[in-house]
Design a protein around this motif. Structure first.
Motif, mmCIF file in Angstrom:
data_model
loop_
_atom_site.group_PDB
_atom_site.id
_atom_site.type_symbol
_atom_site.label_atom_id
_atom_site.label_comp_id
_atom_site.label_asym_id
_atom_site.label_seq_id
_atom_site.Cartn_x
_atom_site.Cartn_y
_atom_site.Cartn_z
ATOM 1 N N GLY A 6 -38.267 27.923 19.533
ATOM 2 C CA GLY A 6 -37.881 26.522 19.596
ATOM 3 C C GLY A 6 -36.524 26.271 18.978
ATOM 4 N N PHE A 54 -36.083 23.397 16.834
ATOM 5 C CA PHE A 54 -36.242 22.503 15.690
ATOM 6 C C PHE A 54 -36.003 23.317 14.422
ATOM 7 C CE2 PHE A 54 -38.711 19.726 12.759
ATOM 8 C CZ PHE A 54 -38.085 18.529 13.042
ATOM 9 N N CYS A 111 -40.179 14.102 14.023
ATOM 10 C CA CYS A 111 -41.412 14.722 14.519
ATOM 11 C C CYS A 111 -42.539 13.703 14.464
ATOM 12 C CB CYS A 111 -41.779 15.955 13.697
ATOM 13 S SG CYS A 111 -43.158 16.881 14.427
ATOM 14 N N GLU A 143 -38.957 17.385 17.456
ATOM 15 C CA GLU A 143 -40.028 18.363 17.637
ATOM 16 C C GLU A 143 -41.202 17.647 18.279
ATOM 17 O OE1 GLU A 143 -42.268 22.114 16.797
ATOM 18 O OE2 GLU A 143 -40.353 21.426 17.552
ATOM 19 N N CYS A 183 -40.931 21.711 24.622
ATOM 20 C CA CYS A 183 -41.124 22.459 23.372
ATOM 21 C C CYS A 183 -40.044 23.505 23.115
ATOM 22 C CB CYS A 183 -42.499 23.127 23.355
ATOM 23 S SG CYS A 183 -42.585 24.649 24.333
#
Length: 259
Positions: free
Chosen positions: A18, A20, A126, A152, A212
């Protein structure tokens, strides 16, 4: 997992993936975290990682919950504030106390807490889709650049997406995965990920909905069009990064590599 897995089954796990992630966390800048409910999970990992290393950055956590009893990692978060009072501050926003986050509060809290230039700040979000959308739009309205905002996603977006009548014809592509080249054909309207898995190439993936970033790859030759992209920035696209789960080859001979 609850209904199918039985004793003796072998599960294959992939590496963390990912975008993030936090970089240059030691510089003199503000790192502002917005988390809602269980969205604190990856945020807490960031906080612990950064605070356990030398740096001049200031961390601000704006954490939304229903009430005090629903605050996850309550003791651990308080311990971090006590241990690093000069680098971390936490603002709890509780719906039970009529202290719900909204556009006005986002702007007010950001302006109150930033200690360095807003142009150098990084914002990490998030939580549910509507929550992150509200914060993102407010930050953009305040003049924050899109590249400074990181999200995220942990739930699939439920906002309806208008369908398309576009057809993607079959194409021949090359994939370099695990140091080995694979020449395969992508079928009509088939994503690159679908074609790879069909040919027993175990590419990494998670959501399959373009949110994602677990399936990120680099397009080295040819053109790929994504039907949905919630994570890659304009800079990522310029560098040739793509999402294989929503990516379709639109030229023959596309070459894709994985880090």
């Amino acid at each position: 997992m609850l209904s199918k897995i039985k004793v003796g089954d072998v599960l294959t796990a992939v590496n963390p993936a990912g975008v993030f992630t936090v970089g240059n966390y030691g510089a003199e800048k503000d790192l502002v975290y917005f988390a809602a409910g269980s969205g604190i999970t990856p945020v807490l990992s960031h906080l612990k990682y950064i605070l356990n290393r030398q740096g001049k950055s200031k961390l601000h956590l704006l954490y939304s919950n229903r009430d005090q009893h629903s605050i996850l990692f309550y003791n651990e978060l308080n311990e971090l504030v006590t241990k690093y009072p000069d680098r971390l501050n936490i603002t709890n926003l509780l719906s039970s106390e009529a202290n719900r986050l909204n556009n006005y509060k986002v702007e007010q809290l950001v302006k109150q807490q930033l200690q360095f230039s807003a142009a150098r700040a990084e914002f990490y979000l998030c939580g549910p889709f509507a929550y992150m959308r509200m914060i993102s739009l407010t930050l953009l309205y305040m003049g924050i650049e899109a590249r400074q905002i990181h999200k995220e996603n942990f739930v699939l977006e439920t906002v309806p997406v208008t369908g398309t009548l576009k057809t993607y014809p079959p194409q021949n592509i090359r994939i370099n995965f695990g140091g080995e080249w694979h020449d395969i054909q992508v079928g009509e309207n088939q994503s690159i990920l679908q074609a790879a898995l069909q040919n027993n190439i175990p590419l990494p993936y998670s959501c399959r909905h373009g949110i994602c970033s677990a399936c990120i790859a680099n397009c080295k030759y040819g053109k790929v069009e994504m039907t949905k992209n919630e994570v890659l920035t304009d800079a990522d696209l310029t560098d040739g990064r793509i999402l294989t789960c929503t990516g379709h080859a639109i030229t023959d001979g596309v070459e894709i590599t994985f880090p």
